[in-house]
Scaffold this motif. Structure first.
Motif, PDB file in Angstrom:
ATOM      1  N   ILE A  76       0.850  -1.191   0.000  1.00 58.03           N
ATOM      2  CA  ILE A  76       0.000   0.000   0.000  1.00 58.03           C
ATOM      3  C   ILE A  76       0.883   1.236   0.000  1.00 58.03           C
ATOM      4  N   TRP A  80      -0.941   5.849   3.520  1.00 57.61           N
ATOM      5  CA  TRP A  80      -2.303   5.335   3.454  1.00 57.61           C
ATOM      6  C   TRP A  80      -2.532   4.399   4.640  1.00 57.61           C
ATOM      7  N   LYS A  81      -3.757   4.409   5.170  1.00 57.78           N
ATOM      8  CA  LYS A  81      -4.055   3.619   6.372  1.00 57.78           C
ATOM      9  C   LYS A  81      -5.087   2.542   6.069  1.00 57.78           C
ATOM     10  N   ILE A 116      -8.635   1.047   2.633  1.00 61.40           N
ATOM     11  CA  ILE A 116      -7.325   1.672   2.730  1.00 61.40           C
ATOM     12  C   ILE A 116      -7.517   3.154   2.413  1.00 61.40           C
ATOM     13  N   ASP A 117      -7.418   3.965   3.434  1.00 61.11           N
ATOM     14  CA  ASP A 117      -7.810   5.370   3.401  1.00 61.11           C
ATOM     15  C   ASP A 117      -6.668   6.245   2.900  1.00 61.11           C
ATOM     16  N   ALA A 118      -6.988   7.114   1.936  1.00 61.91           N
ATOM     17  CA  ALA A 118      -5.975   8.005   1.362  1.00 61.91           C
ATOM     18  C   ALA A 118      -5.850   9.325   2.110  1.00 61.91           C
ATOM     19  N   LYS A 119      -6.768   9.610   3.034  1.00 56.15           N
ATOM     20  CA  LYS A 119      -6.742  10.921   3.697  1.00 56.15           C
ATOM     21  C   LYS A 119      -5.431  11.224   4.413  1.00 56.15           C
ATOM     22  N   ALA A 121      -2.642  10.671   3.448  1.00 57.57           N
ATOM     23  CA  ALA A 121      -1.701  11.076   2.401  1.00 57.57           C
ATOM     24  C   ALA A 121      -2.163  12.351   1.699  1.00 57.57           C
ATOM     25  N   LYS A 123      -5.231  12.931   0.277  1.00 53.26           N
ATOM     26  CA  LYS A 123      -6.152  12.735  -0.847  1.00 53.26           C
ATOM     27  C   LYS A 123      -7.503  12.275  -0.311  1.00 53.26           C
ATOM     28  N   PHE A 126     -10.650   6.092  -1.234  1.00 54.33           N
ATOM     29  CA  PHE A 126     -10.243   4.824  -0.653  1.00 54.33           C
ATOM     30  C   PHE A 126      -9.843   3.835  -1.745  1.00 54.33           C
ATOM     31  N   MET A 213      -4.772   9.395  -7.235  1.00 53.35           N
ATOM     32  CA  MET A 213      -4.576   8.178  -6.446  1.00 53.35           C
ATOM     33  C   MET A 213      -4.210   6.960  -7.293  1.00 53.35           C
ATOM     34  N   ALA A 216      -1.213   4.733  -6.382  1.00 48.96           N
ATOM     35  CA  ALA A 216      -1.418   3.794  -5.280  1.00 48.96           C
ATOM     36  C   ALA A 216      -2.092   2.521  -5.782  1.00 48.96           C
TER      37      ALA A 216
END
Length: 228
Positions: A76, A80-81, A116-119, A121, A123, A126, A213, A216
């Motif tokens: 990932i 990203w989380k 998988i959250d882009a916030k 990073a 953005k 997801f 995104m 990713a």
């Protein structure tokens, strides 16, 4: 596949649904930016031709002990989380909320298993992982059913992709909001495993965010392999 190490409750799913609805409402505010920095009509083939940008690795999911235990594993993007989703817990929401959560957590033949959250990073969007029960359906069939279950999906372009120790199918398509009269790009990638099909889906608030995104998505797709 076993129990997921981390579980997202129905309340968290409901929050995700609310966030998604709010993103739709603010899409109109982003329309001017979308018109200037988006790439309209990009096909799955076009996104992978040449040397697509690949995000910097920030970790991986899929293997035992990771944030999401899945039939496949992949890298990932940095910052990203990832968090596991327990769609079976949606019934505890009760009433109409349970129905909304259930509809949000299931699409076609697959069920959401990981977000998988882009916030973190910077953005908005997801990379979501969806899994299904073992069966005879091939990746293309599963992916077509996944897209068919998407409201107002059109222009789907499919292509076969070899990655790691599996062969999958990628699709690029467009979804259109009748309310806002705007369209946005979507990408998904599916593989069939002995433990069931897996679909990786990349959305985004609008096409501009989606395109930002894509590196990713390319990282996840290019590093995907069978877990365990």
């Amino acid at each position: 596949m076993g129990k997921l190490r981390r579980r997202t409750t129905s309340a968290a799913l409901a929050t995700g649904l609310t966030t998604a609805l709010m993103a739709v409402l603010v899409t109109g505010c982003a329309a001017e930016r979308q018109g200037s920095d988006s790439v309209t009509g990009t096909s799955a083939k076009g996104s992978a031709e040449g040397s697509p940008k690949v995000a910097k690795r920030g970790g991986s999911v899929g293997e035992a002990g990771s944030a999401c235990e899945l039939p496949v594993a992949f890298d990932i993007a940095e910052f990203w989380k990832a968090e596991a989703v327990d769609a079976e817990d949606s019934s505890s929401a009760g009433g109409d909320l349970a129905e909304l959560v259930d509809a949000f957590a299931h699409q076609g033949p697959v069920t959401m298993a990981c977000e998988i959250d882009a916030k973190p990073a910077g953005k908005i969007g997801f990379l979501r992982v969806w899994t299904g029960a073992p069966g005879k359906a091939d990746a293309r069939t599963v992916l077509k059913e996944f897209v068919a279950a998407e409201q107002e999906a059109s222009g789907a372009v499919y292509r076969e992709v070899e990655t790691g120790d599996v062969t999958g199918v990628e699709v690029a398509y467009t979804t259109t909001s009748k309310l806002l009269e705007e369209s946005k790009q979507e990408h998904a990638f599916a593989v069939a495993t002995s433990k069931g099909p897996v679909v990786l889906h990349l959305g985004g608030m609008d096409t501009g965010e989606h395109n930002a995104m894509l590196p990713a998505f390319e990282l996840a797709k290019s590093t995907l392999h069978l877990a365990g």
